[in-house]
Scaffold this active site. Structure first.
Site, PDB file in Angstrom:
ATOM      1  N   LYS A 100       1.318  14.381   0.821  1.00 30.52           N
ATOM      2  CA  LYS A 100      -0.048  14.712   0.402  1.00 30.52           C
ATOM      3  C   LYS A 100      -0.199  16.213   0.129  1.00 30.52           C
ATOM      4  CE  LYS A 100      -2.018  10.813   3.012  1.00 30.52           C
ATOM      5  NZ  LYS A 100      -2.722   9.955   2.027  1.00 30.52           N
ATOM      6  N   LYS A 135     -14.535   8.673  -3.281  1.00 29.61           N
ATOM      7  CA  LYS A 135     -15.752   9.046  -2.535  1.00 29.61           C
ATOM      8  C   LYS A 135     -16.289  10.394  -3.029  1.00 29.61           C
ATOM      9  CE  LYS A 135     -13.789   6.389   1.152  1.00 29.61           C
ATOM     10  NZ  LYS A 135     -12.794   6.405   2.242  1.00 29.61           N
ATOM     11  N   THR A 189      -8.395   6.739  -1.779  1.00 32.45           N
ATOM     12  CA  THR A 189      -9.760   6.224  -1.895  1.00 32.45           C
ATOM     13  C   THR A 189     -10.752   7.354  -1.613  1.00 32.45           C
ATOM     14  OG1 THR A 189      -9.505   5.383   0.358  1.00 32.45           O
ATOM     15  CG2 THR A 189      -9.352   3.787  -1.431  1.00 32.45           C
ATOM     16  N   HIS A 218       0.802  -1.231   0.000  1.00 28.22           N
ATOM     17  CA  HIS A 218       0.000   0.000   0.000  1.00 28.22           C
ATOM     18  C   HIS A 218       0.827   1.270   0.000  1.00 28.22           C
ATOM     19  CE1 HIS A 218      -3.954  -1.860   0.949  1.00 28.22           C
ATOM     20  NE2 HIS A 218      -3.191  -2.773   1.526  1.00 28.22           N
ATOM     21  N   LYS A 255      -7.790  13.970   4.568  1.00 30.34           N
ATOM     22  CA  LYS A 255      -6.927  12.797   4.510  1.00 30.34           C
ATOM     23  C   LYS A 255      -5.903  12.935   5.625  1.00 30.34           C
ATOM     24  CE  LYS A 255      -5.905  14.128   0.227  1.00 30.34           C
ATOM     25  NZ  LYS A 255      -6.062  12.921  -0.567  1.00 30.34           N
ATOM     26  N   ARG A 256      -5.115  11.873   5.901  1.00 30.58           N
ATOM     27  CA  ARG A 256      -4.083  12.036   6.911  1.00 30.58           C
ATOM     28  C   ARG A 256      -3.128  13.171   6.518  1.00 30.58           C
ATOM     29  NH1 ARG A 256      -3.522   8.239  11.200  1.00 30.58           N
ATOM     30  NH2 ARG A 256      -1.622   9.401  11.662  1.00 30.58           N
TER      31      ARG A 256
HETATM   32  C1  26Q Z   1       4.234   1.203  10.089  1.00 33.24           C
HETATM   33  C2  26Q Z   1       5.168   0.945  11.064  1.00 33.24           C
HETATM   34  C3  26Q Z   1       4.888   1.204  12.382  1.00 33.24           C
HETATM   35  C4  26Q Z   1       3.647   1.712  12.729  1.00 33.24           C
HETATM   36  C5  26Q Z   1       2.706   1.948  11.759  1.00 33.24           C
HETATM   37  C6  26Q Z   1       2.997   1.697  10.448  1.00 33.24           C
HETATM   38  C7  26Q Z   1       2.003   1.977   9.411  1.00 33.24           C
HETATM   39  C8  26Q Z   1       0.663   2.058   9.720  1.00 33.24           C
HETATM   40  C9  26Q Z   1      -0.272   2.335   8.756  1.00 33.24           C
HETATM   41  C10 26Q Z   1       2.387   2.161   8.088  1.00 33.24           C
HETATM   42  C11 26Q Z   1       1.436   2.444   7.114  1.00 33.24           C
HETATM   43  C12 26Q Z   1       0.100   2.531   7.447  1.00 33.24           C
HETATM   44  C13 26Q Z   1      -0.956   2.867   6.504  1.00 33.24           C
HETATM   45  C14 26Q Z   1      -0.785   3.072   5.220  1.00 33.24           C
HETATM   46  C15 26Q Z   1      -1.899   3.484   4.357  1.00 33.24           C
HETATM   47  O1  26Q Z   1      -2.981   3.796   4.826  1.00 33.24           O
HETATM   48  N1  26Q Z   1      -1.690   3.506   3.049  1.00 33.24           N
HETATM   49  C16 26Q Z   1      -2.749   3.929   2.116  1.00 33.24           C
HETATM   50  O2  26Q Z   1      -3.444   2.781   1.676  1.00 33.24           O
HETATM   51  C17 26Q Z   1      -4.566   3.137   0.893  1.00 33.24           C
HETATM   52  C18 26Q Z   1      -5.318   1.859   0.558  1.00 33.24           C
HETATM   53  O3  26Q Z   1      -4.612   1.100  -0.362  1.00 33.24           O
HETATM   54  C19 26Q Z   1      -4.146   3.895  -0.354  1.00 33.24           C
HETATM   55  O4  26Q Z   1      -5.299   4.302  -1.035  1.00 33.24           O
HETATM   56  C20 26Q Z   1      -3.314   5.113   0.035  1.00 33.24           C
HETATM   57  O5  26Q Z   1      -2.797   5.728  -1.130  1.00 33.24           O
HETATM   58  C21 26Q Z   1      -2.167   4.685   0.945  1.00 33.24           C
HETATM   59  O6  26Q Z   1      -1.459   5.828   1.409  1.00 33.24           O
END
Ligand code: 26Q
Length: 792
Positions: free
Chosen positions: A527, A633, A629, A333, A521-522
């Protein structure tokens, strides 16, 4: 199935036995609980039937550290097809369903896109009768609640279970034991029904909660050692206490590894137990079980399955390895290097010694294979699973899985040609694309009933709630004045609703006749909320210079949480709040532009924001946003995009037409080139692009106050000065600034022509079919898991 009299009686009974209360005295929260439980009563038989039916054949499992579910009540009623009916029944009891819905806490067990995607997949698999079960963790505290104090982000724990969760059932008898090096945990499953739309099938989301073997040490308690008596209990429960509010960098270390292992081990043990009840030889495991790994967070499941097979089932390594290869698939992702999970060997070995041993065996096996394929030493070093005391979880996943997929066409191409090119060359057959999607139930039917009704009127059917492609039929109305006007009317209605909500939540009055320009978004540098901010400020200064400038009124709305440890992201929030303060308090500017940063953006807030937007901001540095995503929406809710050719934006404009959106900025290849040649000099742009220096300098010239935190200086330096490993303006904000401003001017012009604007909205809406998560999940089912639907 639904019986009005029974339903009312159930509500009263539940209020009585749970709260000792009567309906007329019950709190709204208590009513919410009782109504929800009464709905559980309606669905539970079909749920059990579905479990039994699926259990007989091949099933797929989604392993995910995150599920960003949001609220369930409204969604469940929509999916059961009884929303209007229940609304009426409740009104007979003097209960307003909308009020009750708003009492539900969001189940915020995720950070952002990846967690929300998992939630959409759950909904879609149930709707398509696909045997897919979600496995995750029942964090007692989900994503933090965000507040602002003097414009700074403040975080508060999100105690979503404080009133109990009516939607989950504890399955004590299916508890499994998980062994960590220094402690043994009881993993207790809680099951939540995932109700399919227009079907009786009801799938399951199973979340594990960590408990100690013994609740407390009786003899210590007896000796008045109260803290010590519960110490072990607390250490065990810590494991599922809190979701890591981090979607960018590695953090949390040991506890996070324990979380990942608990998820992997408990879920696998559950599957093995179920499988053994079938009395089939273990070598057939992959014929019955397919597991999708949602990014690297659950990848430790690979060595864990091997451990279980060897240590507990008595197979040899090769058999275990073959079973693994046929069982697991991996979704990537993210393209951000820093988000690729790596574990420090000494830490990992300490927490999971046996798992580490197994990873070393896999790692050696890979090296043999690479050498056998005559790969250069450089490449071999690059691809080693264990390298320089780090374990590369993504490499482990790619090696052990039979498929690897990206989440949008561009993303998958970048994985194949750049990020994972070595792997693609070695295993081209593993790589697939699965463009993300969103569920039309939550993101259209639930959040925009006005638009849903209109579409039903036009099409004479509700089928589009499952099959969004049908909306294409509405292209014939593209010149129909009356239909276009109706669409604009609905948009206005949703804007009014949002205006009311923002007034209550933020104590800010916004103008429904202004363009609602929304970025939600985050918060992350890639971004580029900062690009948006710079443009707003530039517009502000131009308006000050030229008060007669003829622009459409605009309300710029932001919503974003920053990871608590992500200093610069928090700086950007503070900066935007300072800009809002300046602009919103300027009497000369009143009625022209306004800036609102809504606090605590979450799924429920999203349901109000997406339908009310006039403009969708999707402005990431090209090549950085895997998919997005939120962009989908907005599109489904008839909103044009201003955006870069990044992630799924590429496919969105392919579907809806370039001419109906506002595309700008450098392409991903161009950005790659500049990085490769080291040819990007942001200072050139800073000096030469009209108006740019003026806005950037507000970070350091005293225009704004960051309470001496050095935050704004930190942003400034990141844009202009090389700092060790970081190149200046790493996200090419200066490079794209001028083109973004040009695109924004196009928006302004285009909006002035109401009829033409409505056409753009229309074209986006009717062409959103591709982004139905039903399409996405059926591709996973066919092209990765090879499972069929099983209607009960
Ligand atoms: C990693 C290490 C330690 C703690 C947390 C994490 C961590 C947690 C969450 C790393 C990444 C995430 C989340 C990533 C994420 O949300 N990616 C998004 O995924 C969506 C669904 O595929 C995409 O639409 C977005 O583009 C992408 O940013």
């Amino acid at each position: 199935m639904f019986n009005k009299k029974n339903f009312k009686e159930d509500i009263e009974l539940i209020l009585k036995i749970k709260y000792g209360n009567k309906l007329e005295n019950a709190l709204e929260e208590e009513k919410f609980y009782a109504i929800s439980k009464a709905i559980m009563n309606i669905l539970i038989d079909d749920w059990n039937k579905t479990k039994n039916k699926y259990n007989k054949g091949k099933e797929a499992y989604y392993f995910s550290a995150e599920y960003l579910m949001g609220r369930a009540l409204g969604n469940n009623l929509i999916n059961l097809g009884i929303y209007d009916e229940i609304k009426e029944v409740l009104s007979e009891l003097n209960i307003d369903l909308n009020d009750i819905e708003s009492k539900e806490e969001d189940a915020g067990l995720g950070n952002g896109g990846l967690g929300r995607l998992a939630a959409c997949f759950m909904d879609s698999s149930a709707t398509l009768n696909l045997p897919l079960t979600g496995y995750g963790l029942r964090y007692n505290y989900g994503i933090f609640e965000q507040a602002f104090g003097d414009g700074f982000q403040l975080e508060k724990a999100n105690d979503w279970l404080k009133n109990d969760d009516p939607w989950s059932i504890k399955k004590e008898d299916e508890t499994v034991i998980v062994n960590l090096n220094n402690k043994t945990i009881r993993a207790v499953p809680y099951d939540t029904p995932i109700i399919g739309y227009d079907t009786k099938n009801t799938n399951t989301l199973r979340l594990w909660e960590a408990h100690p073997i013994e609740d407390f040490d009786f003899s210590l308690f007896n000796d008045q050692e109260y803290d010590k008596a519960v110490e072990k209990k607390n250490r065990a429960e810590d494991i599922t206490r809190v979701l890591y509010p981090n979607d960018s960098t590695e953090k949390g270390k040991i506890l996070r590894l324990e979380q990942q292992y608990l998820l992997a081990s408990a879920s696998l043990k559950d599957l093995i137990r179920k499988f053994k009840n079938k009395n089939i030889d273990i070598s057939n495991f992959p014929q019955y079980n397919k597991i999708q790994l949602n990014d690297t967070h659950p990848v430790v499941a690979i060595p864990e399955l091997i451990r279980i097979l060897i240590d507990e089932e008595g197979t040899d390594f090769d058999t275990a390895w073959n079973i693994c290869k046929q069982t697991f698939s991996y979704t990537n992702h993210t393209i951000l290097q820093e988000a690729l999970e790596k574990w420090y060997v000494p830490l990992f070995r300490e927490v999971l010694p046996r798992i580490y041993e197994i990873i070393t065996i896999i790692s050696e096996k890979l090296i043999d294979e690479l050498k056998h394929n005559e790969l250069s030493e450089d490449k071999v070093n690059n691809m080693k699973i264990i390298n320089h005391d780090l374990i590369h979880m993504a490499w482990l996943a790619i090696y052990a899985c039979h498929t690897v997929n990206g989440v949008a066409a561009l993303h998958t191409e970048i994985l194949k040609n750049q990020e994972l090119n070595n792997w693609y060359e070695l295993y081209p057959e593993k790589f697939q694309n699965k463009t993300n999607g969103i569920t039309p139930r939550r993101w259209l039917a639930l959040s925009n009933p006005e638009l849903t009704n209109f579409l039903e009127e036009l099409l004479g059917t509700k089928d589009f709630i499952k099959d969004l492609d049908i909306l294409k039929k509405l292209e014939k109305f593209i010149d129909d004045e009356e239909k276009l006007n109706k669409l604009l009317e609905i948009k206005k209605e949703k804007k009014l609703q949002l205006k009311e909500y923002i007034k209550i939540q933020e104590s800010i009055e916004i103008d429904e006749n202004s363009i609602f320009d929304i970025q939600i978004k985050r918060l992350h540098e890639y971004k580029r909320q900062l690009l948006n901010a710079f443009h707003i400020l530039d517009l502000y200064y131009r308006l000050k210079e030229n008060p007669s400038m003829n622009i459409e009124k605009r309300t710029f709305i932001f919503g974003a949480k920053a990871a608590p440890g992500y200093f610069r992201a928090k700086a950007i929030i503070k900066y935007i709040n300072e800009i809002a303060k300046l602009i919103n308090n300027d009497e000369e500017i009143k009625g022209k532009i306004k800036v609102v940063f809504v606090h605590n953006y979450n799924v429920s807030y999203g349901e109000k924001l997406f339908p009310a937007a006039d403009l969708s901001e999707q402005i990431s540095t090209a090549g950085k946003e895997a998919s997005g995503t939120g962009n989908m929406k907005f599109m489904l809710n008839a909103t044009p995009t201003i955006g870069t050719l990044d992630g799924a934006n590429v496919e969105i404009v392919e579907e809806a037409g370039m001419e109906n959106n506002f595309i700008f900025g450098a392409h991903s290849e161009e950005i790659e080139e500049m990085k490769k040649n080291d040819s990007y000099n942001p200072r050139e742009y800073y000096e030469n692009v009209k108006g740019l220096k003026r806005v950037v300098d507000t970070l350091i010239d005293g225009t704004f106050d960051d309470n001496s935190t050095g935050m704004f200086r930190n942003i400034y330096d990141s844009l202009l000065n090389t700092n060790g490993w970081e190149r200046p303006d790493n996200y090419f904000i200066f490079k794209d600034f001028d083109d973004y401003r040009r695109a924004q001017e196009h928006v302004d012009k285009a909006y002035k022509d109401k009829r033409n604007w409505a056409k753009k909205c229309w074209m986006n809406m009717i062409n959103a079919g591709k982004f139905n998560s039903d399409r996405t999940i059926s591709q996973y089912a066919k092209e990765i898991w090879n499972i069929d639907s099983k209607k009960i």
